[in-house]
Design a protein around this motif. Structure first.
Motif, PDB file in Angstrom:
ATOM      1  N   THR A  48       0.812  -1.223   0.000  1.00 30.95           N
ATOM      2  CA  THR A  48       0.000   0.000   0.000  1.00 30.95           C
ATOM      3  C   THR A  48       0.844   1.271   0.000  1.00 30.95           C
ATOM      4  OG1 THR A  48      -0.150   0.114   2.426  1.00 30.95           O
ATOM      5  CG2 THR A  48      -1.805  -1.202   1.275  1.00 30.95           C
ATOM      6  N   GLU A  49       2.140   1.157   0.281  1.00 31.05           N
ATOM      7  CA  GLU A  49       3.007   2.335   0.249  1.00 31.05           C
ATOM      8  C   GLU A  49       3.621   2.565  -1.122  1.00 31.05           C
ATOM      9  OE1 GLU A  49       5.894   2.454   3.364  1.00 31.05           O
ATOM     10  OE2 GLU A  49       4.386   2.301   4.972  1.00 31.05           O
ATOM     11  N   ARG A  50       3.730   1.524  -1.900  1.00 22.71           N
ATOM     12  CA  ARG A  50       4.322   1.645  -3.242  1.00 22.71           C
ATOM     13  C   ARG A  50       3.264   1.874  -4.318  1.00 22.71           C
ATOM     14  NH1 ARG A  50       9.777  -1.187  -3.513  1.00 22.71           N
ATOM     15  NH2 ARG A  50       9.385  -1.222  -5.748  1.00 22.71           N
ATOM     16  N   LEU A  51       2.005   1.601  -3.996  1.00 24.37           N
ATOM     17  CA  LEU A  51       0.926   1.732  -4.971  1.00 24.37           C
ATOM     18  C   LEU A  51      -0.054   2.812  -4.523  1.00 24.37           C
ATOM     19  CD1 LEU A  51       0.271  -2.074  -5.535  1.00 24.37           C
ATOM     20  CD2 LEU A  51       1.110  -0.478  -7.278  1.00 24.37           C
ATOM     21  N   PRO A  52      -0.589   3.597  -5.470  1.00 23.87           N
ATOM     22  CA  PRO A  52      -1.579   4.619  -5.101  1.00 23.87           C
ATOM     23  C   PRO A  52      -2.888   3.980  -4.651  1.00 23.87           C
ATOM     24  CG  PRO A  52      -1.371   4.475  -7.490  1.00 23.87           C
ATOM     25  CD  PRO A  52      -0.293   3.606  -6.916  1.00 23.87           C
ATOM     26  N   ARG A  53      -3.594   4.671  -3.779  1.00 24.35           N
ATOM     27  CA  ARG A  53      -4.802   4.105  -3.203  1.00 24.35           C
ATOM     28  C   ARG A  53      -5.851   3.772  -4.256  1.00 24.35           C
ATOM     29  NH1 ARG A  53      -9.805   5.314  -1.296  1.00 24.35           N
ATOM     30  NH2 ARG A  53     -10.457   4.270   0.639  1.00 24.35           N
ATOM     31  N   ASP A  54      -5.980   4.571  -5.309  1.00 23.64           N
ATOM     32  CA  ASP A  54      -7.045   4.334  -6.280  1.00 23.64           C
ATOM     33  C   ASP A  54      -6.889   2.997  -6.999  1.00 23.64           C
ATOM     34  OD1 ASP A  54      -4.790   5.302  -7.720  1.00 23.64           O
ATOM     35  OD2 ASP A  54      -6.080   5.872  -9.390  1.00 23.64           O
ATOM     36  N   VAL A  55      -5.668   2.449  -7.019  1.00 22.64           N
ATOM     37  CA  VAL A  55      -5.457   1.149  -7.644  1.00 22.64           C
ATOM     38  C   VAL A  55      -6.213   0.059  -6.899  1.00 22.64           C
ATOM     39  CG1 VAL A  55      -3.696  -0.642  -8.027  1.00 22.64           C
ATOM     40  CG2 VAL A  55      -3.252   1.697  -8.728  1.00 22.64           C
ATOM     41  N   PHE A  56      -6.417   0.250  -5.600  1.00 19.57           N
ATOM     42  CA  PHE A  56      -7.048  -0.775  -4.777  1.00 19.57           C
ATOM     43  C   PHE A  56      -8.578  -0.703  -4.790  1.00 19.57           C
ATOM     44  CE2 PHE A  56      -2.837  -0.203  -2.817  1.00 19.57           C
ATOM     45  CZ  PHE A  56      -2.383  -1.505  -2.876  1.00 19.57           C
ATOM     46  N   LEU A  57      -9.144   0.344  -5.354  1.00 20.33           N
ATOM     47  CA  LEU A  57     -10.591   0.512  -5.316  1.00 20.33           C
ATOM     48  C   LEU A  57     -11.273  -0.335  -6.388  1.00 20.33           C
ATOM     49  CD1 LEU A  57     -10.795   4.367  -4.773  1.00 20.33           C
ATOM     50  CD2 LEU A  57     -11.282   2.571  -3.091  1.00 20.33           C
ATOM     51  N   PHE A  58     -12.391  -0.930  -6.019  1.00 18.59           N
ATOM     52  CA  PHE A  58     -13.179  -1.740  -6.945  1.00 18.59           C
ATOM     53  C   PHE A  58     -14.363  -0.939  -7.470  1.00 18.59           C
ATOM     54  CE2 PHE A  58     -10.839  -4.866  -4.617  1.00 18.59           C
ATOM     55  CZ  PHE A  58     -10.611  -5.881  -5.530  1.00 18.59           C
ATOM     56  N   ASP A  59     -14.769  -1.247  -8.687  1.00 12.05           N
ATOM     57  CA  ASP A  59     -15.954  -0.643  -9.280  1.00 12.05           C
ATOM     58  C   ASP A  59     -17.183  -1.226  -8.582  1.00 12.05           C
ATOM     59  OD1 ASP A  59     -18.168   0.037 -10.874  1.00 12.05           O
ATOM     60  OD2 ASP A  59     -16.968   0.071 -12.695  1.00 12.05           O
ATOM     61  N   GLU A  60     -17.859  -0.402  -7.800  1.00 11.30           N
ATOM     62  CA  GLU A  60     -18.963  -0.885  -6.972  1.00 11.30           C
ATOM     63  C   GLU A  60     -20.230  -1.193  -7.762  1.00 11.30           C
ATOM     64  OE1 GLU A  60     -19.446   1.859  -3.757  1.00 11.30           O
ATOM     65  OE2 GLU A  60     -17.367   1.617  -3.077  1.00 11.30           O
ATOM     66  N   SER A  61     -20.266  -0.817  -9.031  1.00 12.12           N
ATOM     67  CA  SER A  61     -21.435  -1.141  -9.853  1.00 12.12           C
ATOM     68  C   SER A  61     -21.405  -2.589 -10.334  1.00 12.12           C
ATOM     69  CB  SER A  61     -21.509  -0.204 -11.060  1.00 12.12           C
ATOM     70  OG  SER A  61     -20.454  -0.457 -11.979  1.00 12.12           O
ATOM     71  N   TRP A  98      -6.357  -5.320 -14.556  1.00  9.08           N
ATOM     72  CA  TRP A  98      -5.830  -4.568 -15.692  1.00  9.08           C
ATOM     73  C   TRP A  98      -5.239  -3.234 -15.220  1.00  9.08           C
ATOM     74  CZ3 TRP A  98      -5.044  -4.949 -20.951  1.00  9.08           C
ATOM     75  CH2 TRP A  98      -5.398  -6.172 -21.532  1.00  9.08           C
ATOM     76  N   ARG A  99      -5.965  -2.530 -14.380  1.00 12.92           N
ATOM     77  CA  ARG A  99      -5.450  -1.249 -13.882  1.00 12.92           C
ATOM     78  C   ARG A  99      -4.164  -1.459 -13.082  1.00 12.92           C
ATOM     79  NH1 ARG A  99      -9.690   0.258 -11.351  1.00 12.92           N
ATOM     80  NH2 ARG A  99      -9.008  -0.092  -9.211  1.00 12.92           N
ATOM     81  N   LEU A 100      -4.131  -2.521 -12.275  1.00  7.75           N
ATOM     82  CA  LEU A 100      -2.947  -2.811 -11.475  1.00  7.75           C
ATOM     83  C   LEU A 100      -1.732  -3.047 -12.372  1.00  7.75           C
ATOM     84  CD1 LEU A 100      -1.707  -3.506  -8.654  1.00  7.75           C
ATOM     85  CD2 LEU A 100      -2.342  -5.888  -9.119  1.00  7.75           C
ATOM     86  N   TYR A 101      -1.866  -3.906 -13.364  1.00  4.62           N
ATOM     87  CA  TYR A 101      -0.726  -4.222 -14.227  1.00  4.62           C
ATOM     88  C   TYR A 101      -0.344  -3.052 -15.132  1.00  4.62           C
ATOM     89  CZ  TYR A 101      -0.284  -9.071 -12.799  1.00  4.62           C
ATOM     90  OH  TYR A 101      -0.052 -10.206 -12.063  1.00  4.62           O
ATOM     91  N   MET A 102      -1.278  -2.180 -15.424  1.00  2.00           N
ATOM     92  CA  MET A 102      -0.965  -1.000 -16.226  1.00  2.00           C
ATOM     93  C   MET A 102      -0.253   0.087 -15.415  1.00  2.00           C
ATOM     94  SD  MET A 102      -4.505  -0.715 -18.444  1.00  2.00           S
ATOM     95  CE  MET A 102      -4.130   0.925 -19.089  1.00  2.00           C
ATOM     96  N   GLU A 103      -0.623   0.235 -14.134  1.00  2.00           N
ATOM     97  CA  GLU A 103      -0.137   1.360 -13.348  1.00  2.00           C
ATOM     98  C   GLU A 103       1.022   1.023 -12.415  1.00  2.00           C
ATOM     99  OE1 GLU A 103      -3.144   3.646 -11.394  1.00  2.00           O
ATOM    100  OE2 GLU A 103      -4.488   3.612 -13.122  1.00  2.00           O
ATOM    101  N   ALA A 104       1.144  -0.218 -11.994  1.00  2.00           N
ATOM    102  CA  ALA A 104       2.239  -0.591 -11.098  1.00  2.00           C
ATOM    103  C   ALA A 104       3.550  -0.610 -11.862  1.00  2.00           C
ATOM    104  CB  ALA A 104       1.959  -1.951 -10.471  1.00  2.00           C
ATOM    105  N   ALA A 105       4.638  -0.554 -11.121  1.00  2.00           N
ATOM    106  CA  ALA A 105       5.966  -0.574 -11.738  1.00  2.00           C
ATOM    107  C   ALA A 105       6.563  -1.979 -11.748  1.00  2.00           C
ATOM    108  CB  ALA A 105       6.897   0.388 -11.005  1.00  2.00           C
TER     109      ALA A 105
END
Length: 321
Positions: A168-181, A192-199
């Motif tokens: 949680t310190e190396r990744l931004p918080r929004d990466v952990f949020l799920f689409d509630e719909s 997909w968002r994780l693999y696109m945005e993480a280093a």
């Protein structure tokens, strides 16, 4: 602050909760935080949790006032998590001895944004090791390599949230949020968002997560109702993540994933009502046709014969609309 926070959503889990609570007891400690979110259960789950609270004072329990779904429940737990690392556990599954400690040790030693693992599939008394697609083990690598290409089975196609641990310190918080719909398939755009945005990431040989495949009759993935079609919404979210990047390989891979999952559900349409079958065909056609023509055509060529025929028919229908 804890070392690791483990998020455990549940709904009407009385049959599985005793085993889950025992897993928490065996894996608990000063550095571990378990956050249970009861999604407005109507069975004995609240009573069992109340009894457990007395014996496990470190257990954090949240009770939703209405049934909000697993995505919302995970987001609620995220607000309460104070661990450096984040892990997940489904109530009908379990950790083997030492598994959680192994996860923490792996991510600390490798110093990557997140670590993924294999898992053990449980069918009654049968146990089968299910390996993560990545063959390189125990070495840091660029996270984007987990997306792969059309026709490949890559880490982004291994949508098991609990088969891993996340920093949680190396990744931004929004990466952990799920689409509630999304009541189902919310893990797919999440990855997909994780693999696109993480280093950085890594895969390690840990075999201590036991996944009860198809054992829970209440699981939404076993349903044949309107929420079954949420995979279409999830696939549209992936498309909307990928298209703005302009990356031709990512776009073609996303098109391939969409074609593959649409044809999978079309082949199993018998479990749906006539109205839902019609919706499945119409929305699948629209989704596949929304991709750039060249990318979708390349994606379809990477499919095996039967799905390829089905996907071409869907795309033709969508392009005529």
């Amino acid at each position: 602050m804890h070392t690791v926070s483990v998020i455990v959503p549940m709904y009407n889990a009385e049959d599985f909760l005793p085993t889950c609570l025992e897993v928490m007891r065996r894996n608990g400690g000063d550095g571990t935080q378990f956050i249970v979110v009861d999604d407005h259960s109507t069975d004995a789950t609240p009573r069992i949790l109340d009894d457990a609270r007395a014996a496990m004072p470190g257990l954090t329990i949240v009770r939703n006032d209405a049934n909000l779904g697993v995505a919302r429940s995970r987001n609620i737990a995220l607000d309460l998590a104070d661990g450096r690392y984040l892990a997940y556990l489904d109530v009908d599954d379990w950790y083997g001895p030492g598994h959680l400690d192994g996860l923490v040790q792996a991510i600390q030693e490798l110093e990557v944004d997140f670590v993924r693992t294999d898992h053990v599939r449980v069918d009654g008394y049968r146990r089968t090791l299910e390996s993560a697609p990545e063959k390189r083990r125990g070495v840091p690598m660029e996270a984007s390599t987990g997306i792969g290409r059309a026709g490949s089975n890559a880490m982004v196609d291994y949508p098991f949230l609990w088969a891993g641990i996340y920093d949680t310190e190396r990744l931004p918080r929004d990466v952990f949020l799920f689409d509630e719909s999304l009541r189902t398939a919310a893990d797919r755009p999440w990855f997909w968002r994780l693999y696109m945005e993480a280093a950085t990431t890594a895969v390690v040989d840990l075999h201590g997560y036991f996944y009860r495949k198809d054992h829970n009759p209440r699981a939404l993935t076993q349903a044949g109702n309107a929420q079954t079609l949420h995979f279409l919404d999830a696939s549209a979210r992936i498309r909307d993540l990928v298209l703005p990047t302009g990356d031709p390989e990512w776009i073609t891979k996303a098109a391939y994933a969409a074609a593959r999952i649409c044809t999978f559900h079309v082949a199993r349409r018998a479990r749906l009502s006539p109205a839902l079958r019609a919706e499945l065909f119409d929305r699948s056609a629209t989704l596949l046709a929304s991709y750039p023509t060249e990318a979708m055509d390349d994606a379809i060529r990477a499919l095996s014969v039967s799905p390829r025929i089905s996907a071409r028919a869907l795309v033709a229908k969508g392009r005529k609309s």
